[in-house]
Design a protein around this motif. Structure first.
Motif, mmCIF file in Angstrom:
data_model
loop_
_atom_site.group_PDB
_atom_site.id
_atom_site.type_symbol
_atom_site.label_atom_id
_atom_site.label_comp_id
_atom_site.label_asym_id
_atom_site.label_seq_id
_atom_site.Cartn_x
_atom_site.Cartn_y
_atom_site.Cartn_z
ATOM 1 N N ARG A 177 1.108 -9.363 7.508
ATOM 2 C CA ARG A 177 0.276 -8.507 8.359
ATOM 3 C C ARG A 177 -0.886 -9.275 8.994
ATOM 4 N N CYS A 178 -0.973 -10.611 8.669
ATOM 5 C CA CYS A 178 -2.021 -11.471 9.242
ATOM 6 C C CYS A 178 -3.419 -11.007 8.861
ATOM 7 N N ARG A 181 5.281 -5.034 12.058
ATOM 8 C CA ARG A 181 4.792 -3.716 12.487
ATOM 9 C C ARG A 181 4.177 -2.926 11.339
ATOM 10 N N GLU A 182 4.858 -2.917 10.199
ATOM 11 C CA GLU A 182 4.386 -2.092 9.086
ATOM 12 C C GLU A 182 4.843 -2.676 7.765
ATOM 13 N N ILE A 183 3.997 -2.520 6.751
ATOM 14 C CA ILE A 183 4.342 -2.916 5.384
ATOM 15 C C ILE A 183 3.994 -1.771 4.446
ATOM 16 N N VAL A 184 4.911 -1.492 3.530
ATOM 17 C CA VAL A 184 4.659 -0.571 2.427
ATOM 18 C C VAL A 184 4.860 -1.346 1.140
ATOM 19 N N VAL A 185 3.880 -1.314 0.258
ATOM 20 C CA VAL A 185 3.947 -2.038 -1.013
ATOM 21 C C VAL A 185 4.163 -1.048 -2.150
ATOM 22 N N CYS A 186 5.062 -1.409 -3.067
ATOM 23 C CA CYS A 186 5.354 -0.565 -4.238
ATOM 24 C C CYS A 186 5.058 -1.334 -5.515
ATOM 25 N N ASP A 187 4.602 -0.625 -6.523
ATOM 26 C CA ASP A 187 4.492 -1.190 -7.865
ATOM 27 C C ASP A 187 5.311 -0.324 -8.815
ATOM 28 N N THR A 188 5.073 -0.420 -10.099
ATOM 29 C CA THR A 188 5.882 0.324 -11.070
ATOM 30 C C THR A 188 5.695 1.828 -10.960
ATOM 31 N N ARG A 189 4.613 2.272 -10.311
ATOM 32 C CA ARG A 189 4.363 3.712 -10.135
ATOM 33 C C ARG A 189 4.863 4.231 -8.787
ATOM 34 N N GLY A 190 5.438 3.355 -7.973
ATOM 35 C CA GLY A 190 5.935 3.779 -6.673
ATOM 36 C C GLY A 190 5.090 3.248 -5.540
ATOM 37 N N ILE A 191 5.031 3.993 -4.444
ATOM 38 C CA ILE A 191 4.345 3.546 -3.236
ATOM 39 C C ILE A 191 2.829 3.525 -3.447
ATOM 40 N N ILE A 192 2.209 2.434 -3.017
ATOM 41 C CA ILE A 192 0.749 2.343 -3.035
ATOM 42 C C ILE A 192 0.212 2.953 -1.743
ATOM 43 N N HIS A 193 -0.640 3.961 -1.879
ATOM 44 C CA HIS A 193 -1.223 4.622 -0.708
ATOM 45 C C HIS A 193 -2.682 4.973 -1.003
ATOM 46 N N ARG A 194 -3.412 5.292 0.024
ATOM 47 C CA ARG A 194 -4.864 5.446 -0.084
ATOM 48 C C ARG A 194 -5.292 6.563 -1.031
ATOM 49 N N ASN A 195 -4.502 7.588 -1.158
ATOM 50 C CA ASN A 195 -4.906 8.747 -1.959
ATOM 51 C C ASN A 195 -4.381 8.717 -3.393
ATOM 52 N N ARG A 196 -3.761 7.594 -3.771
ATOM 53 C CA ARG A 196 -3.202 7.532 -5.116
ATOM 54 C C ARG A 196 -4.310 7.367 -6.150
ATOM 55 N N TYR A 211 -7.578 -5.230 -6.097
ATOM 56 C CA TYR A 211 -6.607 -5.788 -5.164
ATOM 57 C C TYR A 211 -5.558 -4.763 -4.746
ATOM 58 N N LYS A 212 -5.232 -3.826 -5.619
ATOM 59 C CA LYS A 212 -4.356 -2.733 -5.202
ATOM 60 C C LYS A 212 -5.095 -1.791 -4.245
ATOM 61 N N PHE A 213 -6.383 -1.646 -4.471
ATOM 62 C CA PHE A 213 -7.183 -0.840 -3.545
ATOM 63 C C PHE A 213 -7.169 -1.475 -2.156
ATOM 64 N N ILE A 214 -7.288 -2.810 -2.116
ATOM 65 C CA ILE A 214 -7.237 -3.522 -0.833
ATOM 66 C C ILE A 214 -5.870 -3.327 -0.175
ATOM 67 N N LEU A 215 -4.805 -3.433 -0.967
ATOM 68 C CA LEU A 215 -3.461 -3.218 -0.422
ATOM 69 C C LEU A 215 -3.317 -1.812 0.153
ATOM 70 N N ALA A 216 -3.846 -0.834 -0.552
ATOM 71 C CA ALA A 216 -3.762 0.546 -0.066
ATOM 72 C C ALA A 216 -4.500 0.716 1.254
ATOM 73 N N ASP A 217 -5.586 -0.016 1.405
ATOM 74 C CA ASP A 217 -6.388 0.096 2.615
ATOM 75 C C ASP A 217 -5.770 -0.652 3.791
ATOM 76 N N GLU A 218 -5.049 -1.736 3.496
ATOM 77 C CA GLU A 218 -4.566 -2.617 4.554
ATOM 78 C C GLU A 218 -3.100 -2.406 4.928
ATOM 79 N N THR A 219 -2.351 -1.655 4.129
ATOM 80 C CA THR A 219 -0.935 -1.433 4.403
ATOM 81 C C THR A 219 -0.637 0.062 4.441
ATOM 82 N N ASN A 220 0.643 0.396 4.658
ATOM 83 C CA ASN A 220 1.097 1.787 4.619
ATOM 84 C C ASN A 220 0.260 2.689 5.525
ATOM 85 N N ARG A 221 0.151 2.293 6.784
ATOM 86 C CA ARG A 221 -0.668 3.055 7.727
ATOM 87 C C ARG A 221 -0.116 4.452 8.000
ATOM 88 N N SER A 222 1.194 4.622 7.747
ATOM 89 C CA SER A 222 1.793 5.946 7.975
ATOM 90 C C SER A 222 1.539 6.900 6.805
#
Length: 418
Positions: A223-224, A236-251, A259-270
């Motif tokens: 994602r540069c 265009r888009e990245i979605v990151v998953c861990d053992t609990r499933g999709i990482i998203h902002r409201n999880r 670092y997972k918080f950063i991933l949630a903020d920087e990926t999975n824009r949809s």
């Protein structure tokens, strides 16, 4: 299953693969015992006469010390510094063995040193701390004078991120290979997969399974994020998953892991939510840096046309290539050498450090990482479904990457002039 006639009831029958692994384990023990490890130190200069001794040691060596005292960069000219790398670990995340400590990490770091020498001609040495809990960063900082670069290795997340970030100001290249070596190699593989599938790189929807060191670095490179936009093109888009499933902002619970918080903020824009299976629906590529068996053929079937599957967990990938192809995968890569398209950081780190040392670089920059990935990808002149990556044992890969990295370091202003 009916056991073979020569197997008694209740005995375990080992598969052919298990038998082969056991044989390798025993051979490895014998090899290491016979040679007492895999490394040794040899003199580059003769020590046959008193004059030899006077030039190599006292009194002659004092003049070399005086020269370096006046200009410490002359250590690159007069000592081993210009061709040496420290392989530093605290033993907290060694292979798939976990926190086994510095003593048990020595064989792995020795092996890494052998690869440095074999592929890049670099003298590398294991520096293994035993379950270190004090100021690890300062201890690593204090050994820097001897080395031209530091390869951080097998350090658990999130400590690996913090250590690497804190050491960027020491004046020599410091790279956590589990992060950036893997990310560079994945970028190269994805570039060539696009050449074969006809997909546009900047239109890719990518799912990354695994939010540790490798997953974090891959997501940021693809994602540069944190990279110079003049040298890096994002998917265009990245979605990151861990053992609990999709990482998203409201999880819930993301604030417990920076670092997972950063991933949630920087990926999975949809704002996707749900499981790994939910993440894969309509995706163009999936990159596994997690564990065995988390993908199924049905998940691959739900992806976009001509799906790209990089299942890189070792030794057992997230899905076996034959199962991925049964699910419709168009291109499959793994971290293993016994399948086509091996995506392994051993393709990256020798050339990256060789180029950095040749440039007398002060750090490994964005430009150098991206240059390494493109050089690796372009090394494969005519990629196809079974051949998107160079062979790990091809020394030409190291030479090509090193040249690109050196040029990038000079252009970006991260090289020294002695």
């Amino acid at each position: 299953m009916i056991p073979p006639a020569d197997v008694k009831e209740g005995e375990t029958v080992m598969s052919e693969e298990e038998t082969d692994h056991n044989a390798i384990y025993q051979e490895a023990l014998a090899l290491h015992e016979e040679h007492r490890g895999k490394l040794e130190i040899r003199s580059k200069v003769p020590l046959e006469t008193r004059r030899d001794l006077s030039r190599a040691y006292t009194p002659g060596v004092a003049e070399v010390c005086r020269a370096i005292q006046k200009n410490k960069d002359l250590a690159y000219r007069y000592t081993l510094k210009g061709n040496s790398v420290a392989i530093v670990t605290d033993g907290s995340a060694v292979l798939g063995l976990g926190n086994i400590g510095g003593y048990a990490a020595i064989p792995v770091m020795e092996g890494k040193a052998v690869l440095f020498k074999k592929f890049a001609g670099i003298d590398a040495f294991p520096i293994c701390f035993e379950n270190y809990h004090s100021d690890f960063v300062e201890e690593v900082r204090n050994i820097a004078p001897v080395f031209g670069g530091i390869n951080l290795e097998d350090i658990a997340a999130p400590k690996c991120f913090e250590v690497e970030e804190a050491l960027q100001d020491i004046g020599i290249p410091v790279m956590h290979d589990d992060q950036h070596g893997t990310a560079i190699t994945v970028l190269a593989a994805l570039l060539n997969a696009c050449r074969v599938t006809g997909k546009e790189f900047d239109d890719l929807r990518v799912v990354i399974i695994g939010a540790g060191a490798a997953g974090y670095a891959i997501s940021r490179l693809l994602r540069c994020i944190g990279y110079n936009p003049d040298v890096c093109s994002p998917v265009r888009e990245i979605v990151v998953c861990d053992t609990r499933g999709i990482i998203h902002r409201n999880r819930k619970g993301l604030y417990d892991n920076k670092y997972k918080f950063i991933l949630a903020d920087e990926t999975n824009r949809s704002g996707k939510t749900g499981s790994i299976a939910d993440a894969l629906e309509g995706a163009d590529a999936v990159i596994g840096v997690s564990g065995p068996g988390v993908l199924s053929p049905d998940m691959i079937r739900s992806m976009n046309e001509r799906p790209i599957v990089f299942a890189m967990a070792n030794p057992v990938p997230e899905i076996l290539p034959e199962d991925a192809k049964r699910g419709g995968a168009y291109i499959v890569g793994t971290g293993r050498s016994d399948y086509p398209n091996q995506i392994n950081n051993a393709l990256a780190f020798p050339g990256v450090f060789r180029g950095a040392l040749d440039a007398y670089a002060t750090r490994i920059s964005d430009e150098m990482k991206v240059a390494a990935a493109h050089a690796m990808a372009n090394f494969v002149v005519r990629p196809n479904r079974e051949h998107i990556m160079p062979a790990v044992l091809d020394k030409g890969v190291t030479t090509t990457i090193a040249k690109a990295v050196k040029e990038a370091a000079i252009t970006a202003g991260y090289s020294r002039t002695l």
